[in-house]
Scaffold this motif. Sequence first.
Motif, PDB file in Angstrom:
ATOM      1  N   LYS A  49      40.833  13.386  15.406  1.00 29.81           N
ATOM      2  CA  LYS A  49      40.136  14.874  15.987  1.00 29.81           C
ATOM      3  C   LYS A  49      39.049  15.169  15.408  1.00 29.81           C
ATOM      4  O   LYS A  49      37.853  15.448  15.799  1.00 29.81           O
ATOM      5  CB  LYS A  49      41.025  15.752  16.208  1.00 29.81           C
ATOM      6  CG  LYS A  49      40.528  17.007  16.950  1.00 29.81           C
ATOM      7  CD  LYS A  49      41.725  18.130  17.364  1.00 29.81           C
ATOM      8  CE  LYS A  49      41.164  19.216  18.256  1.00 29.81           C
ATOM      9  NZ  LYS A  49      41.904  20.032  18.677  1.00 29.81           N
ATOM     10  N   TYR A  64      36.034  13.098  16.412  1.00 30.61           N
ATOM     11  CA  TYR A  64      35.447  13.352  17.596  1.00 30.61           C
ATOM     12  C   TYR A  64      34.609  14.887  17.210  1.00 30.61           C
ATOM     13  O   TYR A  64      33.786  14.816  18.177  1.00 30.61           O
ATOM     14  CB  TYR A  64      36.594  13.682  18.507  1.00 30.61           C
ATOM     15  CG  TYR A  64      37.431  12.438  19.064  1.00 30.61           C
ATOM     16  CD1 TYR A  64      36.718  11.146  18.965  1.00 30.61           C
ATOM     17  CD2 TYR A  64      38.708  12.293  18.751  1.00 30.61           C
ATOM     18  CE1 TYR A  64      37.429  10.014  19.395  1.00 30.61           C
ATOM     19  CE2 TYR A  64      39.480  11.159  18.995  1.00 30.61           C
ATOM     20  CZ  TYR A  64      38.704  10.051  19.351  1.00 30.61           C
ATOM     21  OH  TYR A  64      39.585   8.865  19.519  1.00 30.61           O
ATOM     22  N   VAL A  81      31.453  13.516  16.035  1.00 30.15           N
ATOM     23  CA  VAL A  81      30.878  12.751  17.189  1.00 30.15           C
ATOM     24  C   VAL A  81      30.007  13.792  18.313  1.00 30.15           C
ATOM     25  O   VAL A  81      29.093  13.773  18.524  1.00 30.15           O
ATOM     26  CB  VAL A  81      31.594  11.892  18.127  1.00 30.15           C
ATOM     27  CG1 VAL A  81      31.203  11.447  19.411  1.00 30.15           C
ATOM     28  CG2 VAL A  81      31.915  10.839  17.251  1.00 30.15           C
ATOM     29  N   SER A  82      30.880  15.124  18.205  1.00 33.39           N
ATOM     30  CA  SER A  82      30.238  15.915  19.384  1.00 33.39           C
ATOM     31  C   SER A  82      28.985  16.638  18.545  1.00 33.39           C
ATOM     32  O   SER A  82      28.033  16.954  19.212  1.00 33.39           O
ATOM     33  CB  SER A  82      31.437  17.000  19.348  1.00 33.39           C
ATOM     34  OG  SER A  82      30.836  18.400  19.936  1.00 33.39           O
ATOM     35  N   ALA A 127      34.944   5.767  24.067  1.00 32.04           N
ATOM     36  CA  ALA A 127      35.650   5.355  22.949  1.00 32.04           C
ATOM     37  C   ALA A 127      36.567   4.178  23.611  1.00 32.04           C
ATOM     38  O   ALA A 127      37.255   4.795  24.836  1.00 32.04           O
ATOM     39  CB  ALA A 127      36.638   6.288  21.968  1.00 32.04           C
ATOM     40  N   VAL A 160      44.364  11.303  22.345  1.00 31.60           N
ATOM     41  CA  VAL A 160      42.835  11.060  22.533  1.00 31.60           C
ATOM     42  C   VAL A 160      42.494  12.047  23.378  1.00 31.60           C
ATOM     43  O   VAL A 160      41.767  13.007  23.309  1.00 31.60           O
ATOM     44  CB  VAL A 160      42.423   9.841  22.453  1.00 31.60           C
ATOM     45  CG1 VAL A 160      40.928   9.776  22.677  1.00 31.60           C
ATOM     46  CG2 VAL A 160      42.657   8.933  21.265  1.00 31.60           C
ATOM     47  N   ASP A 192      42.755  15.869  22.257  1.00 31.34           N
ATOM     48  CA  ASP A 192      41.783  15.896  21.229  1.00 31.34           C
ATOM     49  C   ASP A 192      40.481  16.259  21.799  1.00 31.34           C
ATOM     50  O   ASP A 192      39.614  17.198  21.623  1.00 31.34           O
ATOM     51  CB  ASP A 192      41.665  14.712  20.188  1.00 31.34           C
ATOM     52  CG  ASP A 192      42.976  14.802  19.175  1.00 31.34           C
ATOM     53  OD1 ASP A 192      43.886  15.909  19.435  1.00 31.34           O
ATOM     54  OD2 ASP A 192      42.992  14.078  18.423  1.00 31.34           O
ATOM     55  N   VAL A 193      40.000  15.305  22.817  1.00 29.49           N
ATOM     56  CA  VAL A 193      38.871  15.209  23.567  1.00 29.49           C
ATOM     57  C   VAL A 193      38.617  16.542  24.285  1.00 29.49           C
ATOM     58  O   VAL A 193      37.547  17.247  24.353  1.00 29.49           O
ATOM     59  CB  VAL A 193      38.338  13.925  24.136  1.00 29.49           C
ATOM     60  CG1 VAL A 193      37.150  14.070  24.933  1.00 29.49           C
ATOM     61  CG2 VAL A 193      38.346  12.796  23.122  1.00 29.49           C
ATOM     62  N   THR A 213      36.387  15.529  30.168  1.00 32.89           N
ATOM     63  CA  THR A 213      36.853  14.509  29.610  1.00 32.89           C
ATOM     64  C   THR A 213      37.668  13.624  30.724  1.00 32.89           C
ATOM     65  O   THR A 213      38.192  14.099  31.673  1.00 32.89           O
ATOM     66  CB  THR A 213      38.168  14.991  28.844  1.00 32.89           C
ATOM     67  OG1 THR A 213      37.731  15.872  27.954  1.00 32.89           O
ATOM     68  CG2 THR A 213      39.035  13.829  28.059  1.00 32.89           C
TER      69      THR A 213
END
Length: 278
Positions: free
Chosen positions: A172, A175, A178-179, A190, A205, A208-209, A216
């Motif tokens: 997480k 990510y 990444v954000s 991904a 995932v 988390d996303v 998402t």
Amino acid sequence: MTKSELWFTELQNENLTIGLRINKILHSEQTEYQTMDVVETEQYGTLLVLDGCVMTTDKDEFVYHEMMAHVALHTHPNPKSVLIVGGGDGGVIREAIKHPSVERAVLAEIDGRVVEVSKQYFPNIASGLSDPRVDVQITDGIKYVENHPGEFDVIFIDSTDPIGPAVGLFAKQFYESVSRALKDDGLFVAQTESPFINQDLIQKVQGDVRDLFPITELYLAYVPTYPTGMWSFTMGSKKYHPLRDQQPIRVTDTKYYTEQVHKAAFALPRFVEELIQK
Ligand code: AG3
């Protein structure tokens, strides 16, 4: 001519294997990060193997690379700056630079040997790596992402399985960076394994996303040499929705991706819908 009786076997999980007849072993080495083998198979042509897992083959690579690159790049209206984390074979970059809007494509690959060996044995897959818009960085993708806030329109996470060097690419915390590395209207994709045998990972995932991105989505493509053949991709997006904002087709020299396949990829079988239910 008699066929060789040499077989490549990937243990896809403890109860499942894939077997491919080998004509020739082309290369084997232990890099700083993983074992790497290149073999010529009868069925799918040249095969790249990392730590015993199929990464890509000459004959089916187009599915994964096109579906990773073009779905996201036909969701963002004007992608200029893109980052690929992993993907040292160059397949995603080759597809990304087919988009005329892309001015800069960075590859952050931890293992420089993957890049070198791919250039040697997979000239077609690696062909984009020498394009002037491409910047190949042999570096830890996690650190690269942390150190480049607000730079990218689209980020691709083209990792190996969530074991070994790639574990951190499914966390997480990653990510979150990444954000931060994305612009205010950025999005990422991904690779997230098979809905038949990696349910826990896909669910984790998705959760988390969803905590981090307003949009998402999960989509699917069919890669014959990956475990179970049914492969999932997770998209997290700050603004653009892959169906509502789908862009008119910009790239037509593809073998899998089309405007209709883009839409169809988000139509999920019921068991996959249930798996990712909010
Ligand atoms: N990315 C890895 C897909 C994972 C395949 N897993 C497996 N065979 N167990 C592929 C890299 C291609 N650019």
